[in-house]
Motif scaffolding. Sequence first.
Motif: not given
Length: 258
Positions: A19-28
């Motif tokens: 599962v991709p998570a919200t990180r410094a470069r992306q919001q999921v």
Amino acid sequence: MRLTFDGPVTEHRFQLRCVPATRARQQVVDVKLEVDPPCHLDMQVDSFSSVVATGYLPNPHDHFSYAVTGIAFVDVANAKSNPVKPLYRFDTPLTTPGPAVSALVEACRARIAALGEGASVVARASEVMHEVYAAFAYTPGSTTVETTAEQALAQGRGVCQDYAHVMLAVCRHVGLTARYIAGMLDGEGATHAWVEVYDERGVWVGLDPTHDRPAGDSYIVIGHGRDYRDTKIDIGLFSGAYVNQTQWVNASVHEVEL
């Protein structure tokens, strides 16, 4: 992902980092994870900020599958800064240099020296990326998940995981802090692997040695770690009598208008 067994299995325990998570470069957002056969999933976040789903299927079954859907807003240019962990500066069992990697380290040191003392982290890491890209022929089936950077480079053949491991090994020996990334990129296919380096701003910047290019907004991060072993997307064990399994995987990323 779908596993098909040629006989019934039981006592199936699994762990997913899919599962991709919200990180410094992306919001999921709008993420949905489904497994079949259905079961209760324990959801946690590990020390590398990866979402971990753990489940148990005690009853007989002849297949296992999971599907993840969602929307990711990726903005590499405006990625936020993050503190760095010292562990990304050191060798791991999959990235420890041997003769082949050590020779590549020396070649990269020469390329970096030619840039001059004021060269940025990304400029130096890009020189490593170019050398790694030139050292390989992309050859599916030529390595396994247990192949080390040294073994892959010595044969000059591998897949994205091997490109990433070799780049990590070299980066860590030319003074660059780097980590392994598991994720997806635009299009249809399997999951992908690349590298992030920690720059002067305190920002992790992605570089893809398999394609010899920066990892831009079409790349979605699933997880990061010291090497592949920290980012295994699915692992598990089960009971069954001489059971063989076949696996089918599809990762699909498409840009949409919202």
